[in-house]
Design an enzyme around this catalytic site. Structure first.
Site, PDB file in Angstrom:
ATOM      1  N   HIS A  78      -0.831  -5.546   6.008  1.00 44.26           N
ATOM      2  CA  HIS A  78      -0.549  -6.554   4.995  1.00 44.26           C
ATOM      3  C   HIS A  78       0.399  -7.636   5.484  1.00 44.26           C
ATOM      4  O   HIS A  78       0.767  -8.518   4.725  1.00 44.26           O
ATOM      5  CB  HIS A  78       0.026  -5.882   3.749  1.00 44.26           C
ATOM      6  CG  HIS A  78      -0.919  -4.959   3.083  1.00 44.26           C
ATOM      7  ND1 HIS A  78      -0.945  -3.616   3.324  1.00 44.26           N
ATOM      8  CD2 HIS A  78      -1.932  -5.203   2.200  1.00 44.26           C
ATOM      9  CE1 HIS A  78      -1.902  -3.043   2.613  1.00 44.26           C
ATOM     10  NE2 HIS A  78      -2.530  -3.993   1.930  1.00 44.26           N
ATOM     11  N   CYS A  92      10.652  -8.772   5.144  1.00 43.64           N
ATOM     12  CA  CYS A  92      10.687 -10.226   5.027  1.00 43.64           C
ATOM     13  C   CYS A  92      12.138 -10.673   4.876  1.00 43.64           C
ATOM     14  O   CYS A  92      12.890 -10.114   4.077  1.00 43.64           O
ATOM     15  CB  CYS A  92       9.884 -10.676   3.816  1.00 43.64           C
ATOM     16  SG  CYS A  92      10.012 -12.438   3.529  1.00 43.64           S
ATOM     17  N   CYS A 107      71.175  26.100  -2.507  1.00 40.68           N
ATOM     18  CA  CYS A 107      70.018  25.526  -3.188  1.00 40.68           C
ATOM     19  C   CYS A 107      70.428  24.882  -4.512  1.00 40.68           C
ATOM     20  O   CYS A 107      69.815  23.934  -4.958  1.00 40.68           O
ATOM     21  CB  CYS A 107      68.930  26.568  -3.388  1.00 40.68           C
ATOM     22  SG  CYS A 107      69.474  28.003  -4.296  1.00 40.68           S
ATOM     23  N   HIS A 144       7.404 -17.544   3.721  1.00 41.58           N
ATOM     24  CA  HIS A 144       7.911 -16.221   4.068  1.00 41.58           C
ATOM     25  C   HIS A 144       7.290 -15.759   5.383  1.00 41.58           C
ATOM     26  O   HIS A 144       6.484 -14.836   5.408  1.00 41.58           O
ATOM     27  CB  HIS A 144       7.617 -15.214   2.958  1.00 41.58           C
ATOM     28  CG  HIS A 144       8.358 -15.483   1.696  1.00 41.58           C
ATOM     29  ND1 HIS A 144       8.704 -14.502   0.810  1.00 41.58           N
ATOM     30  CD2 HIS A 144       8.851 -16.635   1.186  1.00 41.58           C
ATOM     31  CE1 HIS A 144       9.360 -15.038  -0.218  1.00 41.58           C
ATOM     32  NE2 HIS A 144       9.453 -16.341  -0.001  1.00 41.58           N
ATOM     33  N   HIS A 193      67.116  31.421  -7.170  1.00 41.66           N
ATOM     34  CA  HIS A 193      66.834  30.249  -6.351  1.00 41.66           C
ATOM     35  C   HIS A 193      66.547  29.047  -7.234  1.00 41.66           C
ATOM     36  O   HIS A 193      65.894  29.151  -8.267  1.00 41.66           O
ATOM     37  CB  HIS A 193      65.639  30.532  -5.442  1.00 41.66           C
ATOM     38  CG  HIS A 193      65.395  29.443  -4.464  1.00 41.66           C
ATOM     39  ND1 HIS A 193      66.291  29.151  -3.461  1.00 41.66           N
ATOM     40  CD2 HIS A 193      64.382  28.575  -4.332  1.00 41.66           C
ATOM     41  CE1 HIS A 193      65.824  28.134  -2.758  1.00 41.66           C
ATOM     42  NE2 HIS A 193      64.668  27.774  -3.266  1.00 41.66           N
ATOM     43  N   HIS A 238       1.258 -11.615   3.739  1.00 42.91           N
ATOM     44  CA  HIS A 238       2.507 -11.950   3.046  1.00 42.91           C
ATOM     45  C   HIS A 238       2.811 -13.449   3.083  1.00 42.91           C
ATOM     46  O   HIS A 238       3.042 -14.052   2.032  1.00 42.91           O
ATOM     47  CB  HIS A 238       3.656 -11.129   3.617  1.00 42.91           C
ATOM     48  CG  HIS A 238       4.933 -11.296   2.874  1.00 42.91           C
ATOM     49  ND1 HIS A 238       5.118 -10.855   1.580  1.00 42.91           N
ATOM     50  CD2 HIS A 238       6.109 -11.889   3.234  1.00 42.91           C
ATOM     51  CE1 HIS A 238       6.322 -11.156   1.175  1.00 42.91           C
ATOM     52  NE2 HIS A 238       6.957 -11.787   2.155  1.00 42.91           N
ATOM     53  N   CYS A 242       0.816  -1.219   0.000  1.00 45.65           N
ATOM     54  CA  CYS A 242       0.000   0.000   0.000  1.00 45.65           C
ATOM     55  C   CYS A 242       0.847   1.265   0.000  1.00 45.65           C
ATOM     56  O   CYS A 242       0.303   2.359   0.042  1.00 45.65           O
ATOM     57  CB  CYS A 242      -0.945  -0.004   1.194  1.00 45.65           C
ATOM     58  SG  CYS A 242      -0.099  -0.148   2.770  1.00 45.65           S
ATOM     59  N   CYS A 259      12.456 -12.478   1.041  1.00 45.37           N
ATOM     60  CA  CYS A 259      12.360 -11.731  -0.221  1.00 45.37           C
ATOM     61  C   CYS A 259      12.607 -10.242  -0.024  1.00 45.37           C
ATOM     62  O   CYS A 259      12.497  -9.482  -0.988  1.00 45.37           O
ATOM     63  CB  CYS A 259      11.014 -11.964  -0.886  1.00 45.37           C
ATOM     64  SG  CYS A 259       9.620 -11.439   0.103  1.00 45.37           S
TER      65      CYS A 259
END
Lengths: 734, 111
Positions: A293, A282, A389, A304, A683, A297, A271, A285
């Site tokens: 509902h 479930c 450097c 199930h 540098h 099921h 629904c 599944c």
């Protein structure tokens, strides 16, 4: 299961034992919390067992002379004990009965230690054995799971607690119900033993761990055996629980819910109602049903039956319309909830273990990365020692020249051997006076310092001193030219490696400097009159390139400069050369080409232009584009000559292909030395390409830079390495 | 199956298969998405414990379980039994507070 539900489960069922012992007022909440546990004394699912029977058992096994007050609950004790967990841990290690499982359980327990989190059936151990009415305690104990017994006896046999007693209560089971047995164990001891709660908690921890073991044997859940659940367990096992474990979320308030990452809002599949209260997922599944509902099921999908309450992470049987219980499911949930904080660490560790054992050379890289540092191995800043450097920049490039790395890190130059050899020779030559330090030794030292894993910038003072001693004309605090320094270092290395050994000429030199950097240039001077060509071969350690001038609009490129370098050049009238064929000085054309490629190709871009007429020098700040991958095939002698003569091969040039054929002509850039500033002061900085990532080495500072930055550089010296070597290095590192 | 208690009537699936979500549903979804719902639930839980509603419900359940026998009670039964009374006995102050919170959330979400 929420608190209310569990309480409802227990109904008004009160434990005799608790009632008997607790004359003081017990707060309703604590009664509820511990009821689950205490009810084990009575068989919880059978109201038929009388309280007197319960009481009988208690009386029967209380021959204990100890006057200790009865504790309401183990759990309370554990709770109080675990709040001082550091003590527990220390003691456990001391006693030495700690095992990993116990530590894990203890960890979990510490985090989730609330009595309500441990329903009574978590304290079940062993497998169900039907017992006769009159069996004694010892007989019962043999039915306990071995691991539990072991831990218990280990605890009890400790010499430190001789007066430790144990009592085992075996609950008479309702024969109709196939439950695991309920054992209550009660540790009694004199009050003066201060550390009893610790021991008690060990016992219970072992309870938990052995519970996990014994759960494997359980095929039924408690307290309410749901046939659907046992069917589910028989057909599907626990894989469903395990897969759920990943999506379990535990809220800061300690509640655990089922979160589904792919759809944040669970809705009923039938629904699409969102707000219908409880939603059930479930287990088979993964469809979601709202309470309306839910019952439908399992009708439409037989089998199930078992679902998970999404908001509560509890098992629900859709067919029975009731909460069902599976100890294994609950341990899964509790473990998942407790595990959440340290999941990342564990994952990381597992990932590290999953990696194949790296080769020895690569181990170093892993070490660095595990330290949380992203720099690859060997990246270490070099302190500026006062206008040094130029030295740092070239050294950085040398330090990451693969063949030189291999030579020094591979221990080909041994300081000890070198010193002995020098001493021997020194004694012979000048009696040991004025000993000049060995520059190669200092390079070797530099390598070991840089690759030591130390990340603090290193001061190459010793190297500088050594270099000064070796190249006296460059000693001083002035700024120097990096290219000059580079040449001088290579020369000194060559000198040291080959002093005393017969000098066969630089081209065939086997010193490390020349093995790596030395190529051979071919110069052809052709008389414009007679066409006679005289060819000379010159060794070189780098190729000095003139920048392209003239067309200002044209972008200067490295390949363009190489074209310029290998272009036939007409020598001016003042540079007439004596032609061997004409026996007179003639105008001639000179062309350079690369006869033999070195392993590492160093391009020196001439950015200092001397104007002879004005007697001034200036720096050329011109951008020169350079490719990351360079193919020098067009500049090899073979190609140049082929171009000059077409496809005809002259007999005297037959050896060209043999020499150049040794090495591939594909190169990859790996270091760039740049100069910023003016001619007299400026540098130097080095950009290194390691593992396809560019790093800027500016004296002591090393930073990651993006490729675009590097592409926009004004290179002064550009180092290319043979593609094969570059990729070899890359593979090895990763 | 047992009819549910005080819930909106079940919509017929074949009547309007793709009906627009109601305002209530939209609000509910917003609440869940923002995590506000969880906070509200926690707040409600606290309030209901404070005012004794929870104990009341507990007593109801206990009485029912005692009456029916311990093994003949299901969660659905209990929900069915306590829902009407539970809904009725939620103190108005708690309702008002929650309503206030939801309002505040909606105004902040609408901005």
């Amino acid at each position: 299961m929420s608190m209310e539900d569990r309480e409802v489960e227990d109904g008004g069922h009160r434990c005799k034992r608790q009632r008997k012992s607790d004359n003081e007022q017990v707060s309703p909440l604590s009664t509820i919390d511990f009821m689950g546990f205490n009810c084990n004394l009575c068989t919880p699912h059978s109201s038929s067992i009388s309280k007197t029977e319960c009481g009988d058992i208690v009386e029967e096994f209380v021959p204990l002379e100890l006057s200790l007050t009865k504790s309401e609950s183990f759990l309370e004790l554990i709770e109080s004990r675990l709040s001082k967990s550091t003590y527990v841990e220390a003691k456990i290690t001391e006693i030495g009965i700690i095992d990993k499982k116990l530590a894990g359980v203890l960890d979990v327990a510490k985090k989730k230690m609330k009595a309500s989190n441990f329903p009574a059936y978590l304290l079940i151990i062993g497998t169900w054995k039907e017992k006769g009415e009159e069996e004694s305690v010892s007989a019962v104990s043999t039915k306990l799971s071995p691991s539990f017994l072991f831990s218990l006896s280990a605890t009890l046999s400790s010499d430190h607690f001789p007066s430790f007693r144990r009592r085992l209560l075996q609950k008479r089971q309702n024969p109709k119900l196939r439950y695991p047995p309920y054992f209550d164990f009660d540790l009694r001891f004199p009050r003066e033993i201060e550390s009893f709660p610790f021991l008690l908690s060990i016992g219970v921890d072992h309870f938990f761990s052995s519970m996990a073991a014994s759960c494997k044997n359980l095929s039924f859940s408690s307290p309410n055996p749901c046939l659907h659940l046992s069917d589910y367990r028989e057909t599907h096992g626990v894989s469903g629980y395990k897969s759920l474990q990943k999506s379990l979320r535990s809220s800061p308030t300690g509640r655990t819910a089922l979160g589904r990452p792919q759809s944040p809002i669970p809705r009923c599949d039938s629904c699409s109602l969102v707000s219908a209260g409880r939603l059930y997922l479930c287990l088979i599944c993964s469809s979601i049903s709202c309470p309306i509902h839910a019952a439908a099921h399992p009708v439409s999908f037989p089998g199930h039956d078992i679902a998970v309450d999404i908001a509560r992470a509890e098992l629900f049987c859709l067919s029975c319309g009731d909460q069902v219980y599976d100890p294994e499911f609950d341990t899964t949930v509790v473990a998942a909830a407790a595990k959440i904080p340290d999941t990342p660490r564990r994952l990381r560790r597992r990932k590290a273990q999953a990696l194949p054992t790296p080769p020895v050379a690569a181990l170093s890289c892993y070490r660095v990365r595990n330290n949380g540092l992203r720099h690859p191995w060997g990246l270490r800043g070099l302190n500026n020692l006062g206008n040094t450097c130029f030295m740092s920049s070239v050294l950085q490039a040398l330090l990451h020249t693969r063949p030189i790395q291999n030579y020094f890190l591979g221990g080909h130059h041994k300081r000890e051997v070198c010193r002995q050899r020098r001493r021997r020779r020194g004694v012979l030559a000048n009696g040991g006076t004025g000993e000049v330090p060995c520059l190669v030794c200092d390079v070797e030292r530099l390598f070991s310092e840089v690759f030591s894993g130390d990340l603090k910038p290193y001061s190459p003072a010793r190297f500088l001193y050594s270099w000064w001693k070796n190249s006296a004309y460059l000693a001083g605090y002035e700024q120097q030219d990096a290219h000059e320094f580079f040449i001088s270092v290579l020369d000194r290395i060559h000198d040291k490696e080959h002093s005393g050994i017969n000098n066969k000429g630089i081209g065939d030199c086997h010193c490390i400097a020349h093995r790596v950097f030395s190529g051979i240039l071919r110069s052809d001077v052709t008389c414009t009159v007679c066409g006679f060509t005289s060819t000379t071969y010159d060794p070189c350690v780098d190729i000095s390139l003139d920048l392209e001038f003239g067309e200002k609009s044209k972008l200067s490129t490295l390949t363009g400069c190489l074209d310029l370098f290998t272009r036939p050049e007409k020598l001016g009238p003042e540079q007439k050369l004596y032609c061997q064929h004409c026996h007179v000085e003639q105008d001639s054309v000179k062309q350079m080409s690369i006869r033999r490629l070195p392993l590492v190709l160093c391009f020196h871009v001439k950015r200092y232009s001397h104007s002879v007429a004005r007697r001034t020098s200036k720096k050329v700040d011109q951008y020169m584009q350079f490719p990351f991958s360079l193919d020098v095939t067009p500049y090899l002698s073979s190609s140049i000559i082929r171009n000059r003569f077409g496809n005809r091969i002259f007999a005297f040039e037959g050896d060209e292909s043999d020499i150049t054929g040794e090495l591939s002509s594909e190169f990859e850039v790996f270091a760039i030395v740049t100069h910023s500033g003016r001619l007299d002061s400026g540098h130097y900085a080095t950009y290194l390409r390691l593992q396809n990532q560019w790093y800027k080495c500016d004296d002591a500072w090393i930073t990651k830079v993006r490729e675009e930055v590097v592409r926009a550089l004004q290179g002064y010296m550009i180092y290319y390495v043979q593609k094969v070597l570059y990729h070899m290095a890359g593979e090895e590192r990763w | 199956m047992r009819g549910s208690v005080n819930r909106p009537p079940t919509p017929d699936a074949d009547e309007e298969p793709h009906k627009e979500p109601t305002l209530q549903e939209i609000i509910n979804i917003k609440l869940i998405e923002s995590g506000e719902k969880e906070k509200l639930m926690e707040l409600l839980r606290e309030r209901l414990v404070e005012c004794g509603w929870r104990d009341e419900m507990k007593a109801l359940c206990r009485a029912y379980a005692r009456k029916k026998g311990r093994n003949n009670v299901t969660v659905d039964d209990l929900i069915h039994i306590i829902t009407p009374k539970g809904r009725a006995t939620v103190p108005d102050s708690v309702k008002a507070e929650l309503l206030q919170r939801i309002r505040a959330f909606l105004t902040s979400a609408a901005l």
